[in-house]
Design a protein around this motif. Structure first.
Motif, mmCIF file in Angstrom:
data_model
loop_
_atom_site.group_PDB
_atom_site.id
_atom_site.type_symbol
_atom_site.label_atom_id
_atom_site.label_comp_id
_atom_site.label_asym_id
_atom_site.label_seq_id
_atom_site.Cartn_x
_atom_site.Cartn_y
_atom_site.Cartn_z
ATOM 1 N N ILE A 83 0.873 -1.176 0.000
ATOM 2 C CA ILE A 83 0.000 0.000 0.000
ATOM 3 C C ILE A 83 0.908 1.223 0.000
ATOM 4 C CG2 ILE A 83 -1.823 1.259 1.212
ATOM 5 C CD1 ILE A 83 -2.683 -1.464 2.393
ATOM 6 N N ASP A 84 0.703 2.095 -0.955
ATOM 7 C CA ASP A 84 1.643 3.206 -1.118
ATOM 8 C C ASP A 84 1.288 4.369 -0.198
ATOM 9 O OD1 ASP A 84 -0.303 4.813 -2.276
ATOM 10 O OD2 ASP A 84 0.627 4.880 -4.242
ATOM 11 N N PRO A 85 2.108 5.420 -0.187
ATOM 12 C CA PRO A 85 1.878 6.519 0.764
ATOM 13 C C PRO A 85 0.543 7.221 0.558
ATOM 14 C CG PRO A 85 4.066 6.676 -0.205
ATOM 15 C CD PRO A 85 3.355 5.592 -0.936
ATOM 16 N N PHE A 86 -0.083 7.000 -0.576
ATOM 17 C CA PHE A 86 -1.356 7.681 -0.846
ATOM 18 C C PHE A 86 -2.535 6.712 -0.701
ATOM 19 C CE2 PHE A 86 2.192 9.669 -2.895
ATOM 20 C CZ PHE A 86 2.111 10.956 -2.377
ATOM 21 N N GLY A 87 -2.268 5.579 -0.056
ATOM 22 C CA GLY A 87 -3.338 4.637 0.249
ATOM 23 C C GLY A 87 -3.728 3.736 -0.917
ATOM 24 N N ARG A 88 -2.954 3.793 -2.005
ATOM 25 C CA ARG A 88 -3.299 2.959 -3.166
ATOM 26 C C ARG A 88 -2.688 1.570 -2.971
ATOM 27 N NH1 ARG A 88 -1.096 7.392 -7.354
ATOM 28 N NH2 ARG A 88 0.628 7.074 -5.905
ATOM 29 N N ARG A 89 -3.517 0.564 -3.162
ATOM 30 C CA ARG A 89 -3.055 -0.820 -3.015
ATOM 31 C C ARG A 89 -2.500 -1.280 -4.363
ATOM 32 N NH1 ARG A 89 -4.332 -5.293 0.490
ATOM 33 N NH2 ARG A 89 -5.378 -3.794 1.848
ATOM 34 N N ILE A 90 -1.304 -1.836 -4.342
ATOM 35 C CA ILE A 90 -0.659 -2.270 -5.583
ATOM 36 C C ILE A 90 -1.022 -3.727 -5.841
ATOM 37 C CG2 ILE A 90 1.536 -2.437 -6.846
ATOM 38 C CD1 ILE A 90 0.646 0.436 -5.816
ATOM 39 N N THR A 91 -1.790 -3.937 -6.893
ATOM 40 C CA THR A 91 -2.266 -5.292 -7.202
ATOM 41 C C THR A 91 -1.939 -5.695 -8.638
ATOM 42 O OG1 THR A 91 -4.401 -4.354 -7.815
ATOM 43 C CG2 THR A 91 -4.189 -5.194 -5.561
ATOM 44 N N TYR A 92 -1.253 -4.820 -9.353
ATOM 45 C CA TYR A 92 -1.041 -5.044 -10.780
ATOM 46 C C TYR A 92 0.441 -4.821 -11.088
ATOM 47 C CZ TYR A 92 -1.988 -4.262 -15.848
ATOM 48 O OH TYR A 92 -2.008 -4.315 -17.214
ATOM 49 N N LEU A 93 1.074 -5.855 -11.618
ATOM 50 C CA LEU A 93 2.496 -5.766 -11.975
ATOM 51 C C LEU A 93 2.666 -5.985 -13.467
ATOM 52 C CD1 LEU A 93 5.542 -5.736 -11.090
ATOM 53 C CD2 LEU A 93 5.371 -8.238 -10.918
ATOM 54 N N ARG A 94 3.438 -5.120 -14.071
ATOM 55 C CA ARG A 94 3.791 -5.296 -15.484
ATOM 56 C C ARG A 94 5.288 -5.577 -15.545
ATOM 57 N NH1 ARG A 94 -0.633 -1.965 -18.300
ATOM 58 N NH2 ARG A 94 0.590 -2.129 -20.183
ATOM 59 N N VAL A 95 5.641 -6.631 -16.224
ATOM 60 C CA VAL A 95 7.043 -7.041 -16.259
ATOM 61 C C VAL A 95 7.527 -7.079 -17.700
ATOM 62 C CG1 VAL A 95 8.680 -8.862 -15.704
ATOM 63 C CG2 VAL A 95 6.758 -8.439 -14.195
ATOM 64 N N SER A 96 8.554 -6.316 -17.970
ATOM 65 C CA SER A 96 9.173 -6.352 -19.289
ATOM 66 C C SER A 96 10.231 -7.458 -19.281
ATOM 67 C CB SER A 96 9.814 -4.994 -19.595
ATOM 68 O OG SER A 96 10.515 -5.069 -20.811
ATOM 69 N N VAL A 97 10.098 -8.421 -20.186
ATOM 70 C CA VAL A 97 11.012 -9.564 -20.161
ATOM 71 C C VAL A 97 12.172 -9.422 -21.152
ATOM 72 C CG1 VAL A 97 9.297 -11.180 -19.260
ATOM 73 C CG2 VAL A 97 9.516 -10.875 -21.742
ATOM 74 N N THR A 98 12.107 -8.422 -21.982
ATOM 75 C CA THR A 98 13.213 -8.123 -22.900
ATOM 76 C C THR A 98 13.055 -6.687 -23.378
ATOM 77 O OG1 THR A 98 14.267 -8.658 -25.013
ATOM 78 C CG2 THR A 98 11.915 -9.045 -24.898
ATOM 79 N N ASP A 99 14.172 -6.050 -23.713
ATOM 80 C CA ASP A 99 14.060 -4.706 -24.308
ATOM 81 C C ASP A 99 14.084 -4.814 -25.837
ATOM 82 O OD1 ASP A 99 16.754 -5.514 -24.323
ATOM 83 O OD2 ASP A 99 17.478 -3.439 -24.280
ATOM 84 N N ARG A 100 14.266 -6.026 -26.358
ATOM 85 C CA ARG A 100 14.362 -6.216 -27.816
ATOM 86 C C ARG A 100 12.989 -6.335 -28.451
ATOM 87 N NH1 ARG A 100 19.955 -8.329 -28.944
ATOM 88 N NH2 ARG A 100 20.885 -7.893 -26.925
ATOM 89 N N CYS A 101 12.941 -5.988 -29.721
ATOM 90 C CA CYS A 101 11.674 -6.082 -30.445
ATOM 91 C C CYS A 101 11.978 -6.350 -31.905
ATOM 92 C CB CYS A 101 10.873 -4.784 -30.291
ATOM 93 S SG CYS A 101 9.192 -4.907 -30.948
ATOM 94 N N ASP A 102 11.053 -7.026 -32.581
ATOM 95 C CA ASP A 102 11.224 -7.275 -34.018
ATOM 96 C C ASP A 102 10.597 -6.171 -34.861
ATOM 97 O OD1 ASP A 102 8.775 -8.130 -33.042
ATOM 98 O OD2 ASP A 102 8.646 -9.893 -34.324
ATOM 99 N N PHE A 103 10.004 -5.167 -34.217
ATOM 100 C CA PHE A 103 9.517 -3.983 -34.919
ATOM 101 C C PHE A 103 10.324 -2.768 -34.440
ATOM 102 C CE2 PHE A 103 4.776 -5.485 -35.488
ATOM 103 C CZ PHE A 103 5.212 -6.566 -36.224
ATOM 104 N N ARG A 104 10.199 -1.684 -35.162
ATOM 105 C CA ARG A 104 10.850 -0.431 -34.774
ATOM 106 C C ARG A 104 9.843 0.709 -34.908
ATOM 107 N NH1 ARG A 104 13.855 -3.429 -33.240
ATOM 108 N NH2 ARG A 104 16.114 -3.620 -33.403
ATOM 109 N N CYS A 105 8.741 0.622 -34.154
ATOM 110 C CA CYS A 105 7.676 1.619 -34.305
ATOM 111 C C CYS A 105 8.233 3.031 -34.106
ATOM 112 C CB CYS A 105 6.548 1.337 -33.329
ATOM 113 S SG CYS A 105 5.780 -0.260 -33.658
ATOM 114 N N VAL A 106 7.820 3.923 -34.987
ATOM 115 C CA VAL A 106 8.462 5.243 -35.049
ATOM 116 C C VAL A 106 8.289 6.068 -33.773
ATOM 117 C CG1 VAL A 106 8.473 5.466 -37.568
ATOM 118 C CG2 VAL A 106 6.429 6.141 -36.288
#
Ligand code: SAM
Length: 346
Positions: free
Chosen positions: A19-42
């Motif tokens: 629970i963060d300092p503003f009372g928000r409960r953290i229930t959602y995690l996003r995990v980047s598993v690589t910085d590589r990509c097969d596209f190069r979006c502009v």
């Protein structure tokens, strides 16, 4: 990395919850598993990117331990992203390993954000690992525009992937970044196609993240403009539907489908923020729009018991900032944040 300590007092978490300092409960995690990509979006990357040395990345086993620690601390929704998550070697091992948390009820949802290029190969295995919903990023249905935006992408391959995901029973949401000139006139077509296929569409404003070899003010298209244009032709009805993300949804009366709007630059979505992000090197970002971060790789590697890791997570959550302050710098070409979206994931 700057260290910004929050002004409010941290609220003591109960039972290991975050629970963060503003009372928000953290229930959602996003995990980047690589910085590589097969596209190069502009809007996302420069064409010539320098990627991290593979040795800097957390191993799949470490990613599993890290995600499991967050699940032990109350994360109910886990999104795997990148870079392009499906280009990480042996990525299905991680999905299969994490599926145990779905089976024992500790996790409500395991999902991913993908550009769709590898979905044909992986859709069935993802479904078998318990993935039910997938976000596919697709900015246009025109092959030449698609190539211009992604630089390296092939629309037919992505369409194939979407078909394979549908066949595997995955629910798909399409994410489309609205870009001035480039795809702004494709939006209604995309909306009608998505709704015809039973998919929601989420429109996203460009965010000033990372150097992209160009001027972002050229790309920026406020969604307030997009919405007004859509309203000239369609009936948009506000609905309370939420997915736990920052999108605000409307229903389109003519199609019966939903459209979400993610507007970091014109609407502040921080007050209900329930998420944090981890990069593929184990850096925890408490806010997509701030530089403050915490290294989790060292505590992860220093002790197999997980105690140091949990303490590092608690310390980081105690300084989650109230919100972000993105601005597109109209005088220069500097991004508001130096890191790319491909580092922290979308
Ligand atoms: N490769 C995967 C994909 O394409 O969905 C996952 C990572 S990608 C960074 C996640 C999302 O971030 C995509 O929908 C992409 O369009 C979006 N994105 C990347 N850079 C962005 C930016 N500067 N502003 C807004 N959205 C961005």
């Amino acid at each position: 990395m700057t260290l910004q300590h929050s002004v409010a007092n941290p609220i003591e978490p109960a039972g290991g919850a975050m629970i963060d300092p503003f009372g928000r409960r953290i229930t959602y995690l996003r995990v980047s598993v690589t910085d590589r990509c097969d596209f190069r979006c502009v809007y996302c990357m420069a064409e010539n990117m320098t990627f991290l040395p593979k040795a800097d990345l957390l191993t799949l086993e470490e990613l599993d331990r890290l995600c499991s620690a967050f699940i032990g601390k109350g994360v109910r929704k886990l999104r795997i992203t990148g870079g392009e998550p499906l280009v990480r070697k042996n990525i299905m091992w991680l999905f299969s390993a994490l599926s145990r948390h779905l089976q024992n009820g500790d996790l409500d949802e395991l999902t991913l954000t993908t550009n769709g290029s590898q979905l044909r190969r992986f859709a069935a295995s993802l479904a078998a690992a318990g993935v039910r919903r997938v976000n596919v990023s697709l900015d246009t249905l025109e092959a030449t525009t698609f190539r211009a935006i992604t630089r390296w992408g092939d629309l037919a391959q992505v369409m194939d992937g979407i078909r394979a995901a549908q066949a595997a029973g995955l629910h798909i949401k399409i994410n489309m970044v609205a870009l001035k000139h480039t795809n702004e006139h494709d939006i209604e077509k995309m909306l009608r196609w998505c709704h015809g296929e039973g998919m929601d569409l989420t429109l996203i404003e460009t965010m000033p993240l990372g150097d992209i070899e160009g001027d972002r003010t050229d790309q920026y298209l406020p969604l307030s403009v997009v919405r007004a244009r859509l309203m000239d032709r369609l009936t948009l009805e506000d609905i309370p539907y939420r997915t736990g993300g920052p999108a605000r949804y409307v229903r389109v009366r003519e199609t019966g489908g939903r459209v979400g709007f993610i507007t970091p630059l014109t609407h502040n979505f921080c007050e209900s923020c329930n998420r944090v992000r981890v990069t593929c090197t184990g850096t925890l970002y408490m806010c997509l729009g701030q530089d403050d971060a915490a290294d989790l790789r060292e505590p992860l590697r220093a002790s197999s018991s997980g105690d140091l890791l949990k303490a590092a997570i608690d310390e980081a959550i105690s300084r989650k900032p109230k919100g972000h302050d993105f601005i597109i710098d109209r005088r220069g070409e500097k991004p508001a944040l130096a890191r790319h979206m491909s580092m922290t994931g979308g």
